[in-house]
Design an enzyme around this catalytic site. Structure first.
Site, PDB file in Angstrom:
ATOM      1  CG  ASP A   1      -2.169   0.766   1.132  1.00 32.06           C
ATOM      2  OD1 ASP A   1      -2.128   1.971   1.105  1.00 32.06           O
ATOM      3  OD2 ASP A   1      -3.187   0.042   1.075  1.00 32.06           O
TER       4      ASP A   1
ATOM      5  CG  HIS B   1      -5.161   3.849   1.639  1.00 31.19           C
ATOM      6  ND1 HIS B   1      -4.826   2.591   1.389  1.00 31.19           N
ATOM      7  CD2 HIS B   1      -6.455   3.937   1.351  1.00 31.19           C
ATOM      8  CE1 HIS B   1      -5.772   1.926   0.662  1.00 31.19           C
ATOM      9  NE2 HIS B   1      -6.771   2.827   0.654  1.00 31.19           N
TER      10      HIS B   1
ATOM     11  CG  ASN C   1     -14.179   2.488  -3.518  1.00 30.89           C
ATOM     12  OD1 ASN C   1     -14.732   1.586  -3.020  1.00 30.89           O
ATOM     13  ND2 ASN C   1     -12.859   2.923  -3.145  1.00 30.89           N
TER      14      ASN C   1
ATOM     15  CB  SER D   1      -9.102   1.115   0.785  1.00 32.06           C
ATOM     16  OG  SER D   1      -8.647   1.276  -0.397  1.00 32.06           O
TER      17      SER D   1
END
Length: 353
Positions: A64, A111, A211, A292
Site C-alpha cells: 500500500d 491510507h 469504488n 480499501s
C-alpha cells in the site's frame, strides 16, 4: 518497460467529518477506546472467532502507501518491511515507512496505516481500535506514493512480501474500470503474475473490488487468482460506491467498507499516522470509507484461518462457503450484490478443513 502500463491507485479511502452520531454502538468485548464504533468488527463476527484462532504466527503484508512505523497501536505488531516506490531499481530501498524515501508524508498516504489497523491493530490495550486478527503481525510494504503508483513497483512489492514470509497479501488498490482488458489481452500482467507467484509461496492475496459502482471488480481483482472484496455498510447493505463483486472465477466476498456519504460512525474507524490530520477529530485515528477498508477485514479473517495451518485453497474455501448473504440468510451462495456473502470469522474458523 512496456508501453502499456496501468496506473494503479488506492481503492478509495474517504475521510468524513461527523455531522450526526448515527451509528449504533457495537458491543465492546475489548477495552480499546474506539471499539464501540467498530461495527465492522462486529459484522464479521471477529471476536467470536478468537477463542479458536487469534492469528498467531500469521503475517499480513499491507502492500500500500506504507505504514506509520511508530504508531502506538501498530508498532509492536510490525515485522520488517520494504519500500519499492521512488527506488532506482526493483530492490527495496526502504523499510515500508509511510513517508517514503523523501521523508515527506502526504495526507492521502495515511491510507496504508488505516488498512493495517483494521487487519491487526494491537487489541485490548486500552488504546484506539481492535484488529480483526489480534495476534497476527503486519508487514509494511510501500508501493504507492501520494496515493498512486505503477504495476512494476506493486508487483515487486508483492513478490518481496511472498519471499519474506507473508501469509496474506492485502491489496487495497486497483485500476480504473475498463483497464481489465489490458491484462485479459496479455498487455500488462505484472501484478497478476506476482499474485500467482505469491500463491505458489503459500500467500493468499486479498484485493479491493473498487469504488466506481461498476458491474465487476477492477484489476487486479478481476483478472487475478486473488480473492476480490466488495463493500457493505453498517446495515449489511451493499455500499453504493462499491463495484459489484464479480469476476470470472467467482472468487468474491464482501466485508464492511462503510457508507461514504454520512457521518464518521457510518464508516470504518482505524489508525492513521500519529500527528496526521484527522477529519473525525481523534488524534491518530480516523474513519474512512471504501473497498480499501473492506479488504483488510477479509485479510484479517484469512490470517485467522492460515494460523490454523490451512492452505491457501482451504482458507479460500472456508471464507466463501461460510460467508452469509444478508436478509436472505444463505451461506456460500453466490449473488451479484455480495459475491458469496459477508465474511463470517466465527463460522470460517469453525468450518471443516
Amino acid at each position: 518497460m512496456r508501453a502499456l502500463r496501468r496506473t494503479v491507485a488506492l481503492a478509495g479511502a474517504t475521510a468524513l467529518v461527523a455531522l450526526v452520531a448515527s451509528a449504533s454502538p457495537a458491543t465492546a468485548a475489548t477495552n480499546d477506546t474506539l471499539r464501540s464504533k467498530q461495527w465492522g468488527l462486529t459484522q464479521v463476527r471477529a471476536e467470536q472467532a478468537w477463542s479458536t484462532s487469534r492469528g498467531a504466527g500469521a503475517v499480513i503484508a499491507v502492500v500500500d502507501t506504507g505504514v506509520d512505523l511508530t504508531h502506538p497501536d501498530l508498532a509492536a505488531k510490525l515485522v520488517p518491511g520494504g519500500t519499492f516506490v521512488g527506488c532506482s531499481g526493483s530492490a527495496s530501498c526502504g523499510d515500508g515507512n509511510w513517508k517514503g524515501v523523501d521523508g515527506v508524508g502526504q495526507d492521502v498516504d495515511a491510507h496504508g496505516t488505516h488498512v493495517a489497523g483494521i487487519a491487526a491493530a494491537i487489541t485490548n490495550n486500552e488504546t484506539g481500535v481492535a484488529g480483526v486478527a489480534p495476534d497476527a503481525r503486519i508487514m509494511p510494504v510501500k508501493v504507492l506514493e501520494d496515493g498512486s503508483g505503477n504495476t512494476a513497483d506493486i508487483a515487486n512489492g508483492i513478490r518481496w512480501s511472498a519471499d519474506h514470509g507473508a501469509d496474506v497479501i492485502n491489496l487495497s488498490l486497483g485500476s480504473l474500470p475498463g483497464t481489465q482488458v489490458l491484462s485479459i489481452a496479455g498487455l500488462d500482467t505484472e501484478i497478476e503474475q506476482a499474485i500467482d507467484y505469491a500463491r505458489t509461496k503459500g500467500a493468499l492475496s486479498v484485493i479491493a473490488a473498487g469504488n466506481t459502482s461498476t458491474i465487476a471488480c477492477t484489476s487486479p481483482g478481476f483478472s487475478s487468482t486473488g480473492l476480490c472484496v466488495g463493500s457493505t455498510d453498517k446495515n449489511e447493505l451493499h455500499s453504493a460506491f462499491s463495484e459489484l463483486p464479480i469476476k470470472p472465477d467467482l472468487k468474491v466476498v464482501s466485508a464492511p467498507g462503510g457508507f461514504g456519504f454520512g457521518g464518521c460512525d457510518d464508516d470504518v474507524w482505524s489508525t492513521v499516522p500519529t500527528g496526521a490530520a484527522s477529519g473525525c477529530g481523534v488524534g491518530g485515528y480516523d474513519a474512512f470509507a471504501g473497498t480499501s477498508m473492506a479488504t483488510p477485514h477479509v485479510a484479517g479473517v484469512a490470517a485467522l484461518l492460515l494460523a490454523q495451518g490451512r492452505t491457501v485453497a482451504q482458507a479460500e474455501k472456508a471464507l466463501t462457503t461460510t460467508a452469509r448473504t444478508p436478509v436472505l440468510g444463505m451461506r456460500g451462495t453466490f449473488t451479484p450484490l455480495y459475491g458469496y456473502g459477508v465474511v463470517d470469522a466465527q463460522a470460517a474458523v469453525a468450518s471443516a478443513r
